[in-house]
Design a protein around this motif. Structure first.
Motif, PDB file in Angstrom:
ATOM      1  N   LEU A 179      22.629   4.170  14.100  1.00  0.00           N
ATOM      2  CA  LEU A 179      22.831   5.253  13.141  1.00  0.00           C
ATOM      3  C   LEU A 179      23.367   4.679  11.829  1.00  0.00           C
ATOM      4  N   LEU A 180      22.952   5.276  10.721  1.00  0.00           N
ATOM      5  CA  LEU A 180      23.418   4.827   9.411  1.00  0.00           C
ATOM      6  C   LEU A 180      24.807   5.402   9.163  1.00  0.00           C
ATOM      7  N   PRO A 181      25.809   4.554   8.954  1.00  0.00           N
ATOM      8  CA  PRO A 181      27.196   5.022   8.943  1.00  0.00           C
ATOM      9  C   PRO A 181      27.531   5.971   7.807  1.00  0.00           C
ATOM     10  N   ALA A 182      26.798   5.924   6.700  1.00  0.00           N
ATOM     11  CA  ALA A 182      27.112   6.778   5.548  1.00  0.00           C
ATOM     12  C   ALA A 182      26.423   8.134   5.615  1.00  0.00           C
ATOM     13  N   LEU A 183      25.573   8.351   6.626  1.00  0.00           N
ATOM     14  CA  LEU A 183      24.837   9.612   6.754  1.00  0.00           C
ATOM     15  C   LEU A 183      25.428  10.459   7.868  1.00  0.00           C
ATOM     16  N   THR A 184      25.331  11.774   7.713  1.00  0.00           N
ATOM     17  CA  THR A 184      25.789  12.693   8.748  1.00  0.00           C
ATOM     18  C   THR A 184      24.846  12.657   9.950  1.00  0.00           C
ATOM     19  N   ALA A 185      25.268  13.305  11.024  1.00  0.00           N
ATOM     20  CA  ALA A 185      24.415  13.376  12.214  1.00  0.00           C
ATOM     21  C   ALA A 185      23.068  14.003  11.869  1.00  0.00           C
ATOM     22  N   ALA A 186      23.089  15.090  11.091  1.00  0.00           N
ATOM     23  CA  ALA A 186      21.835  15.758  10.727  1.00  0.00           C
ATOM     24  C   ALA A 186      20.952  14.855   9.884  1.00  0.00           C
ATOM     25  N   GLU A 187      21.550  14.137   8.954  1.00  0.00           N
ATOM     26  CA  GLU A 187      20.770  13.246   8.091  1.00  0.00           C
ATOM     27  C   GLU A 187      20.203  12.075   8.887  1.00  0.00           C
ATOM     28  N   ASN A 188      20.985  11.531   9.820  1.00  0.00           N
ATOM     29  CA  ASN A 188      20.476  10.468  10.678  1.00  0.00           C
ATOM     30  C   ASN A 188      19.318  10.964  11.527  1.00  0.00           C
ATOM     31  N   ALA A 189      19.478  12.143  12.100  1.00  0.00           N
ATOM     32  CA  ALA A 189      18.429  12.689  12.960  1.00  0.00           C
ATOM     33  C   ALA A 189      17.157  12.991  12.182  1.00  0.00           C
ATOM     34  N   ALA A 190      17.295  13.193  10.871  1.00  0.00           N
ATOM     35  CA  ALA A 190      16.146  13.543  10.035  1.00  0.00           C
ATOM     36  C   ALA A 190      15.330  12.343   9.595  1.00  0.00           C
ATOM     37  N   MET A 191      15.775  11.111   9.882  1.00  0.00           N
ATOM     38  CA  MET A 191      15.163   9.930   9.293  1.00  0.00           C
ATOM     39  C   MET A 191      13.676   9.780   9.603  1.00  0.00           C
TER      40      MET A 191
ATOM     41  N   LEU B 105      20.461  20.165  21.561  1.00  0.00           N
ATOM     42  CA  LEU B 105      21.112  19.089  22.302  1.00  0.00           C
ATOM     43  C   LEU B 105      22.625  19.274  22.381  1.00  0.00           C
ATOM     44  N   GLY B 106      23.097  20.463  22.001  1.00  0.00           N
ATOM     45  CA  GLY B 106      24.522  20.739  22.054  1.00  0.00           C
ATOM     46  C   GLY B 106      25.321  20.098  20.953  1.00  0.00           C
ATOM     47  N   MET B 107      24.649  19.686  19.888  1.00  0.00           N
ATOM     48  CA  MET B 107      25.312  18.972  18.802  1.00  0.00           C
ATOM     49  C   MET B 107      25.422  19.789  17.523  1.00  0.00           C
ATOM     50  N   GLY B 108      25.125  21.074  17.599  1.00  0.00           N
ATOM     51  CA  GLY B 108      25.197  21.918  16.414  1.00  0.00           C
ATOM     52  C   GLY B 108      26.520  21.830  15.673  1.00  0.00           C
ATOM     53  N   PRO B 109      27.655  21.931  16.385  1.00  0.00           N
ATOM     54  CA  PRO B 109      28.959  21.877  15.693  1.00  0.00           C
ATOM     55  C   PRO B 109      29.278  20.522  15.072  1.00  0.00           C
ATOM     56  N   HIS B 110      28.526  19.498  15.408  1.00  0.00           N
ATOM     57  CA  HIS B 110      28.814  18.147  14.933  1.00  0.00           C
ATOM     58  C   HIS B 110      27.792  17.641  13.919  1.00  0.00           C
TER      59      HIS B 110
ATOM     60  N   ALA C 284      14.118  18.038   5.819  1.00  0.00           N
ATOM     61  CA  ALA C 284      14.158  17.296   7.077  1.00  0.00           C
ATOM     62  C   ALA C 284      15.473  17.514   7.804  1.00  0.00           C
ATOM     63  N   ALA C 285      16.581  17.552   7.056  1.00  0.00           N
ATOM     64  CA  ALA C 285      17.892  17.746   7.683  1.00  0.00           C
ATOM     65  C   ALA C 285      18.000  19.116   8.350  1.00  0.00           C
ATOM     66  N   GLU C 286      17.398  20.121   7.747  1.00  0.00           N
ATOM     67  CA  GLU C 286      17.429  21.457   8.371  1.00  0.00           C
ATOM     68  C   GLU C 286      16.646  21.475   9.680  1.00  0.00           C
ATOM     69  N   ARG C 287      15.505  20.798   9.695  1.00  0.00           N
ATOM     70  CA  ARG C 287      14.744  20.696  10.948  1.00  0.00           C
ATOM     71  C   ARG C 287      15.527  19.898  11.983  1.00  0.00           C
ATOM     72  N   ALA C 288      16.217  18.862  11.513  1.00  0.00           N
ATOM     73  CA  ALA C 288      17.024  18.060  12.422  1.00  0.00           C
ATOM     74  C   ALA C 288      18.176  18.869  12.994  1.00  0.00           C
ATOM     75  N   ARG C 289      18.770  19.741  12.203  1.00  0.00           N
ATOM     76  CA  ARG C 289      19.863  20.580  12.683  1.00  0.00           C
ATOM     77  C   ARG C 289      19.405  21.448  13.858  1.00  0.00           C
ATOM     78  N   ALA C 290      18.202  21.964  13.749  1.00  0.00           N
ATOM     79  CA  ALA C 290      17.680  22.815  14.825  1.00  0.00           C
ATOM     80  C   ALA C 290      17.539  22.011  16.115  1.00  0.00           C
ATOM     81  N   VAL C 291      17.089  20.750  16.016  1.00  0.00           N
ATOM     82  CA  VAL C 291      16.968  19.909  17.204  1.00  0.00           C
ATOM     83  C   VAL C 291      18.344  19.557  17.749  1.00  0.00           C
ATOM     84  N   LEU C 292      19.288  19.226  16.862  1.00  0.00           N
ATOM     85  CA  LEU C 292      20.649  18.922  17.299  1.00  0.00           C
ATOM     86  C   LEU C 292      21.268  20.105  18.039  1.00  0.00           C
ATOM     87  N   GLU C 293      20.964  21.292  17.586  1.00  0.00           N
ATOM     88  CA  GLU C 293      21.482  22.498  18.247  1.00  0.00           C
ATOM     89  C   GLU C 293      21.010  22.559  19.691  1.00  0.00           C
TER      90      GLU C 293
END
Length: 244
Positions: A99-111, A134-139, A123-132
């Motif tokens: 994971l890229l240390p300067a990017l948020t979880a959503a930004e990393n997932a969007a790469m 996986l139980g990672m929405g709050p993070h 891309a980050a918004e689409r990544a947020r939906a996937v993170l949700e």
């Protein structure tokens, strides 16, 4: 487009080094990976699992044989075409989360989407939906250093599947995790990654997770020596994989 076998290998050999000092790693491997299944490649260290995974995913060219991925013969492709195929059709999950240390979880997932030309915000918004899922929405807005190992691996899973690939390849995805977190991650892989049109291929030493496999392919000394179903380890490798 759906394929009866998203990945097909025929007569795959792999050797490293020159003729004077050559190490043969794979010997005539024939293999088909089915869609909708989580397949594990297991075997003792140095048996060729990761080398085969690299060849099947197009990151390493074999010395002989043919590999077809989603109907395309990658062993005869130009490197640039293989890069495009991997970017669009294959997701990668590794022991090291990368994971890229300067990017948020959503930004990393969007790469995976960003590298395909999707604007970061979209891309980050689409990544947020996937993170949700996986139980990672709050993070989603946390940086990697603010996440546990299991949470970072969930971000890596989201990054691997956000672009809806046909094939997900995983190299020791639970090796850095404790037993309970490893089981959670494999459950998520089984649920979120595997699907009717998607194949998941996992290289692992972790005998704690064999029960999540639909199919286990056993390797030894560069050859496939066993093939079983429903998380049952082939008899050929029981000597190397006694329960922990």
């Amino acid at each position: 487009m759906a394929f009866d076998a998203p990945v097909v290998a025929r007569g795959v050999d792999m050797a490293f080094g020159s003729d004077a000092v050559k190490t043969q790693v794979l010997f005539g491997v024939d293999l088909q990976i089915a869609p909708g299944e989580l397949t594990m490649l297991v075997g003792p260290s140095g048996c060729g699992k990761t080398t085969l995974l690299s060849i099947l995913s197009g990151t390493l060219r074999p010395t002989a044989g043919e590999v077809t991925v989603m109907g395309q013969t990658i062993t005869s492709m130009r490197d640039a075409d293989k890069v495009r195929l991997r970017r669009k059709r294959i997701g990668f999950i590794f022991q090291q989360y990368n994971l890229l240390p300067a990017l948020t979880a959503a930004e990393n997932a969007a790469m995976a989407l960003v590298t395909d030309g999707v604007p970061l915000k979209v891309a980050a918004e689409r990544a947020r939906a996937v993170l949700e899922t996986l139980g990672m929405g709050p993070h989603a807005d946390k940086l990697p250093r603010q996440l546990s190992g299991g949470q970072q691996q969930r971000v890596a899973i989201a990054r691997a599947i956000v672009h809806e690939p046909d094939l997900v390849v995983c190299d020791e995805p639970t090796a850095a995790l404790d037993a309970e977190t490893g089981r959670q991650v494999m459950g998520l892989l089984k649920e979120a990654a595997a699907g009717p049109g998607r194949a998941v291929l996992v290289v692992t030493h972790d005998n704690r997770i064999y029960g999540y496999a639909d199919r286990i392919i056993a390797m030894e000394d560069g050859r496939i020596v066993g093939d079983s179903r429903q998380g049952t380890l082939p008899e050929e490798l029981n000597v190397h994989h006694q329960p922990a």
